[in-house]
Design a protein around this motif. Sequence first.
Motif, PDB file in Angstrom:
ATOM      1  N   GLU A 154       0.820  -1.215   0.000  1.00 19.04           N
ATOM      2  CA  GLU A 154       0.000   0.000   0.000  1.00 19.04           C
ATOM      3  C   GLU A 154       0.853   1.263   0.000  1.00 19.04           C
ATOM      4  O   GLU A 154       0.317   2.370  -0.037  1.00 19.04           O
ATOM      5  N   MET A 155       2.171   1.090   0.101  1.00 19.49           N
ATOM      6  CA  MET A 155       3.063   2.248   0.203  1.00 19.49           C
ATOM      7  C   MET A 155       3.706   2.555  -1.143  1.00 19.49           C
ATOM      8  O   MET A 155       3.573   1.821  -2.104  1.00 19.49           O
ATOM      9  N   GLY A 156       4.465   3.631  -1.160  1.00 22.45           N
ATOM     10  CA  GLY A 156       5.196   4.050  -2.348  1.00 22.45           C
ATOM     11  C   GLY A 156       5.231   5.556  -2.451  1.00 22.45           C
ATOM     12  O   GLY A 156       4.305   6.246  -2.044  1.00 22.45           O
ATOM     13  N   GLY A 157       6.327   6.082  -2.976  1.00 23.29           N
ATOM     14  CA  GLY A 157       6.413   7.520  -3.203  1.00 23.29           C
ATOM     15  C   GLY A 157       6.596   8.357  -1.964  1.00 23.29           C
ATOM     16  O   GLY A 157       6.298   9.554  -1.978  1.00 23.29           O
ATOM     17  N   MET A 158       7.124   7.774  -0.865  1.00 18.64           N
ATOM     18  CA  MET A 158       7.290   8.542   0.369  1.00 18.64           C
ATOM     19  C   MET A 158       8.539   9.420   0.353  1.00 18.64           C
ATOM     20  O   MET A 158       8.630  10.367   1.132  1.00 18.64           O
ATOM     21  N   THR A 199      20.319 -10.667   2.708  1.00 26.18           N
ATOM     22  CA  THR A 199      19.953  -9.515   3.538  1.00 26.18           C
ATOM     23  C   THR A 199      19.713  -8.246   2.718  1.00 26.18           C
ATOM     24  O   THR A 199      18.692  -7.580   2.894  1.00 26.18           O
ATOM     25  N   PRO A 200      20.624  -7.851   1.816  1.00 24.48           N
ATOM     26  CA  PRO A 200      20.336  -6.658   1.001  1.00 24.48           C
ATOM     27  C   PRO A 200      19.078  -6.795   0.146  1.00 24.48           C
ATOM     28  O   PRO A 200      18.413  -5.792  -0.132  1.00 24.48           O
ATOM     29  N   ILE A 201      18.742  -8.028  -0.235  1.00 26.31           N
ATOM     30  CA  ILE A 201      17.574  -8.219  -1.097  1.00 26.31           C
ATOM     31  C   ILE A 201      16.308  -7.764  -0.382  1.00 26.31           C
ATOM     32  O   ILE A 201      15.524  -6.964  -0.909  1.00 26.31           O
ATOM     33  N   LEU A 253      12.932  -0.747   1.030  1.00 24.61           N
ATOM     34  CA  LEU A 253      13.118   0.679   0.752  1.00 24.61           C
ATOM     35  C   LEU A 253      12.455   1.071  -0.571  1.00 24.61           C
ATOM     36  O   LEU A 253      11.819   2.127  -0.669  1.00 24.61           O
ATOM     37  N   ARG A 254      12.600   0.212  -1.585  1.00 27.50           N
ATOM     38  CA  ARG A 254      12.000   0.519  -2.890  1.00 27.50           C
ATOM     39  C   ARG A 254      10.473   0.600  -2.780  1.00 27.50           C
ATOM     40  O   ARG A 254       9.853   1.534  -3.310  1.00 27.50           O
ATOM     41  N   GLN A 255       9.870  -0.368  -2.088  1.00 21.16           N
ATOM     42  CA  GLN A 255       8.412  -0.373  -1.974  1.00 21.16           C
ATOM     43  C   GLN A 255       7.898   0.823  -1.177  1.00 21.16           C
ATOM     44  O   GLN A 255       6.836   1.372  -1.481  1.00 21.16           O
ATOM     45  N   MET A 256       8.644   1.230  -0.159  1.00 19.87           N
ATOM     46  CA  MET A 256       8.186   2.328   0.692  1.00 19.87           C
ATOM     47  C   MET A 256       8.365   3.696   0.049  1.00 19.87           C
ATOM     48  O   MET A 256       7.453   4.525   0.062  1.00 19.87           O
ATOM     49  N   SER A 294      18.960   1.009   7.241  1.00 18.52           N
ATOM     50  CA  SER A 294      18.836  -0.222   6.453  1.00 18.52           C
ATOM     51  C   SER A 294      20.202  -0.658   5.932  1.00 18.52           C
ATOM     52  O   SER A 294      20.543  -1.852   5.955  1.00 18.52           O
ATOM     53  N   LEU A 295      21.008   0.298   5.478  1.00 20.96           N
ATOM     54  CA  LEU A 295      22.364  -0.020   5.034  1.00 20.96           C
ATOM     55  C   LEU A 295      23.223  -0.500   6.201  1.00 20.96           C
ATOM     56  O   LEU A 295      24.058  -1.394   6.040  1.00 20.96           O
TER      57      LEU A 295
END
Length: 492
Positions: free
Chosen positions: A355-359, A421-423, A429-432, A374-375
Amino acid sequence: MFVVLPISAGLLILFFPHRGNKVIRWYTLYICIVELLLITYAFSYYFQFENPLIQLAEDYKWIPFFDLYWRLGIDGFSLGPILLTGFITTLATLAAWPITRDSRLFHFLMLAMYSAQIGLFSSQDLLLFFIMWELELIPVYLLLSMWGGKKRLYSATKFILYTAGGSVFLLIGALGIALYGSNEPTFNFETSANQSYPVGLEIFFYIGFLFAFAVKSPIIPLHTWLPDTHGEAHYSTCMLLAGILLKMGAYGLIRINMELLPHAHSIFSPWLIIIGVMQIIYAASTSPGQQNLKKRIAYSSVSHMGFIIIGICSISDMGLNGAILQILSHGFIGAALFFLAGTGYDRIRRLYLDEMGGMAPLMPKLFTNFSIFSLASLALPGMSGFFAELIVFFGLISGQKYLLTTKILITIVMAVGMILTPIYLLSMLRQMFYGYKLFNAPNSYFFDSGPREFFVSIAILLPVISIGIYPDFVFSLSIDGVEALLSNYFYR
């Protein structure tokens, strides 16, 4: 004093005016800061870092009728977790600023947890260790069941069933060690560490303690309470769970299973390393399938705890020091990720990634902090997670206990887990933050991290970067204690 101060001061909150939310928040924060400053002062001026023995000890007869003692003390193993507890609890109290419902009870429970966790990390008595272990369960249950999400009662019930069930094994093991070979029961750690047991009995004790600590760490397959608990708890509670509560299980493995039962630990270590490797792979593979943001972060915690298990069971100086460094590193990073996930939910009221994206263009500060942590979680060089996992790798390879081919095979499988882990973190991060979902949402107004939230993020980031640049500070806390433990019980 460090143990009783938070809960004693917390009792005064119950006499505050019911509507004095602002006063209660400031009072609780003040108590947390004072406790942290007192701990830091005592350790800076009275703790001898080169001394591996117990320091700042208290030993009083607590309940004379039952011959029970109040035994506390600090060494290199407990110093780091105690400082971590003070730091994360203070920031979690600041993170809980928006909570206004039943504010008196909420902040009292936070301070009660503070006392229980400090007490557990400084206990030098098996019965006192068990009492502090149990005292911490009640606040977590209430914090989850009263201030959690829609499925909070289910999650709280699952949490208490798992953890209370594990506590039964902890009590049985403590009573067994106290009663063995003595007319007068003693729960003293020092006495128990010098006691020898038949191999069969030591294995029996080890399995009992292992169940208790496997639930709390958690170790698969006893981990299923964790994603549900994190998925429903308020993010300030999640900070305490990820930052401190999980580390209690790992600390128990070192303090009790490894120190009191070394022969059984040598027997079980190869199997626990295999479980630790499986845990890294399993949790890293399961995490991408979680659409609930907090559950995805929870599975990343399960994966990172696998490195701690492997470090503890490598039975090498470097491996055990790496496990202790990972305890502190993940304490900071895990708490930060849950805090940022919670602050994001406060703004968009959405917890599912689909439901997320573009934040990113709407909340650049939140995006930047989330990306950095995250990194750090995927062990980027320059962050604390990199050195923690690297030292565990070296500790396993350089240890003398296992065959070289076995160690190489385990290392390769661990490396696969580090690739996974990076996957799941980068896809999160991409989805959010990328895409256009929220960016194009009609009639929506979003605001970025405020000064309080930005301060909490930066406060956690500083030790993460500091440890990543200069990890020797953490090693200086534990290196003498690790050397003494291994030379006394494993290298002779």
